[in-house]
Design a protein around this motif. Structure first.
Motif, PDB file in Angstrom:
ATOM      1  N   THR A 114       0.835  -1.203   0.000  1.00 51.19           N
ATOM      2  CA  THR A 114       0.000   0.000   0.000  1.00 51.19           C
ATOM      3  C   THR A 114       0.868   1.251   0.000  1.00 51.19           C
ATOM      4  O   THR A 114       1.906   1.295   0.664  1.00 51.19           O
ATOM      5  N   ARG A 122      -3.150   4.201   1.814  1.00 53.65           N
ATOM      6  CA  ARG A 122      -4.468   3.602   1.617  1.00 53.65           C
ATOM      7  C   ARG A 122      -4.529   2.901   0.258  1.00 53.65           C
ATOM      8  O   ARG A 122      -3.934   3.365  -0.716  1.00 53.65           O
ATOM      9  N   VAL A 170      -9.730   2.167  -1.810  1.00 51.77           N
ATOM     10  CA  VAL A 170     -10.226   3.343  -1.106  1.00 51.77           C
ATOM     11  C   VAL A 170     -11.165   4.119  -2.004  1.00 51.77           C
ATOM     12  O   VAL A 170     -11.089   4.048  -3.231  1.00 51.77           O
ATOM     13  N   GLY A 214     -11.066   2.738   3.018  1.00 51.84           N
ATOM     14  CA  GLY A 214      -9.986   1.964   2.438  1.00 51.84           C
ATOM     15  C   GLY A 214      -9.289   1.098   3.472  1.00 51.84           C
ATOM     16  O   GLY A 214      -9.809   0.836   4.560  1.00 51.84           O
ATOM     17  N   ARG A 215      -8.092   0.685   3.142  1.00 50.94           N
ATOM     18  CA  ARG A 215      -7.346  -0.213   4.014  1.00 50.94           C
ATOM     19  C   ARG A 215      -5.859   0.024   3.838  1.00 50.94           C
ATOM     20  O   ARG A 215      -5.432   0.729   2.910  1.00 50.94           O
ATOM     21  N   ASP A 216      -5.056  -0.580   4.731  1.00 47.79           N
ATOM     22  CA  ASP A 216      -3.614  -0.402   4.697  1.00 47.79           C
ATOM     23  C   ASP A 216      -2.941  -1.749   4.917  1.00 47.79           C
ATOM     24  O   ASP A 216      -2.987  -2.306   6.009  1.00 47.79           O
ATOM     25  N   ARG A 259     -10.192   1.056   7.405  1.00 45.21           N
ATOM     26  CA  ARG A 259     -10.110   2.376   8.013  1.00 45.21           C
ATOM     27  C   ARG A 259     -11.412   3.153   7.804  1.00 45.21           C
ATOM     28  O   ARG A 259     -12.135   2.917   6.832  1.00 45.21           O
ATOM     29  N   GLY A 306     -12.966  -1.320   3.642  1.00 44.81           N
ATOM     30  CA  GLY A 306     -12.104  -1.269   2.472  1.00 44.81           C
ATOM     31  C   GLY A 306     -12.831  -1.903   1.305  1.00 44.81           C
ATOM     32  O   GLY A 306     -13.847  -2.569   1.472  1.00 44.81           O
TER      33      GLY A 306
END
Length: 349
Positions: A190, A214, A217, A231-233, A240, A264
């Motif tokens: 990411t 992110r 997203v 989104g996400r990491d 998130r 996400g």
């Protein structure tokens, strides 16, 4: 112009594609039937003709002239996940599907936007056992049904699954990922990179990075502000709820009211001053198959969120676009990883 019209779902056709691999996508679910609750339409949701060629996931969409273009993505056949170059078009007035010229390069998670009556694809992901960022970029002219190659993205800016927004002649990209290796422990690379591409000059610019990296997203430009939502990491469970806003006039990031539900793999679309968010992945609830059904709208003028009727068919890995006062959401996955469906529906707020 080659154009085949579909009014109903057909058996899955095999397009020119990237190399296939025989694991289940993001590595969370085997290739087995997923039992889901019956779709419940109403409360603004309407079922539409399913995607003409069959299930599709991790694609992108763009709207031109009352039509929704579904670009790239993945499909599954005989337990194998394959990246496709297929481009299909949904006519919102006639509830029919047509096939148009394919992308010159098969991609999943492509970065797509429509500007000035044309569709731009600015890189994405592709590959076999590990999906890697591509810099290949193209512009589509609907009148000639032709893709034209553009100069590749600079190597340091290449990624897929970025948040996308458009203002004037510029396409903005925030976050994304350079590598997605399906399977347990696979790399999810990411990034926090933010950049823009001017469709007139052909120039790339680098903007201030996201406060945090992110991918998968949501993104939208409303007025002079580029919003990056959820989104996400580094992994689909690392979801998130953040909303970051980049003022395109001064290049400053601020944080806005968080999403009610951290997610996400969401789809986003804009009507007026509201950004609508749909579905997603990373749901820890039992029997959810990791999928969210949430529909939430963010009012940028009031900095407030509103919960709306949930998706009739919960899914992730899809994309949304507004045509008039309706939002169209074709395809997506109904369980963690690669479980693509041909569902096509619309939401009217």
């Amino acid at each position: 112009m080659r154009r085949t019209v579909f009014a109903v779902s057909l058996a899955l056709l095999l397009p020119t594609a990237a190399p296939a691999f025989a694991h289940p996508g993001h590595g969370e679910q085997p290739d087995s039937p997923v039992v889901t609750a019956p779709a419940v339409y109403g409360n603004g949701w309407k079922a539409l003709a399913p995607i003409g060629s069959g299930p599709r996931q991790e694609h992108s969409v763009a709207a031109l002239g009352g039509k929704v273009y579904v670009i790239g993505g993945i499909y599954r056949a005989d337990g194998v996940t394959t990246t496709t170059n297929r481009v299909e078009v949904y006519d919102t007035r006639h509830n029919t599907w047509a096939e148009v010229a394919p992308l010159p390069v098969a991609m999943n998670h492509p970065n797509v936007a429509s500007v000035g009556g044309r569709i731009y694809v600015l890189g994405g992901l592709s590959g076999g056992a590990s999906w890697q960022a591509l810099g290949d970029s193209f512009v589509y002219e609907p009148r000639s049904d032709r893709w034209t190659r553009l100069p590749s993205m600079p190597s340091e800016l290449r990624r897929g699954s970025a948040a996308i927004g458009v203002r004037g002649t510029k396409i903005y990209l925030a976050g994304g990922m350079r590598t997605l290796t399906p399977g347990p422990g696979g790399l999810h690379d990411t990034v926090a990179t933010v950049s823009s591409y001017d469709v007139v000059t052909g120039r790339w610019s680098v903007l201030p990075s996201l406060p945090e990296a992110r991918d998968h997203v949501g993104g939208a430009v409303v007025g002079s502000v580029f919003y990056v939502l959820g989104g996400r990491d580094k992994g689909q469970v690392n979801v998130r709820d953040t909303v970051y806003a980049l003022d395109l006039r001064n290049g400053r990031w601020t944080e806005r009211a968080p999403m009610p539900t951290a997610r996400g793999g969401i789809a986003t679309a804009v009507i007026g001053t509201k950004i609508y968010t749909f579905g997603g992945e990373g749901n820890p609830a039992p029997d959810s198959h990791s999928i969210f059904d949430d529909t939430e709208a963010y009012d940028v003028a009031r900095n407030r969120w509103q919960r709306l009727a949930p998706m009739a068919v919960p899914r992730h890995g899809t994309a949304a676009v507004a045509v008039g006062n309706k939002i169209y959401i074709p395809g997506g996955g109904t369980a963690a990883g690669a479980q693509p469906v041909d569902v096509n529906d619309a939401f009217r707020p």
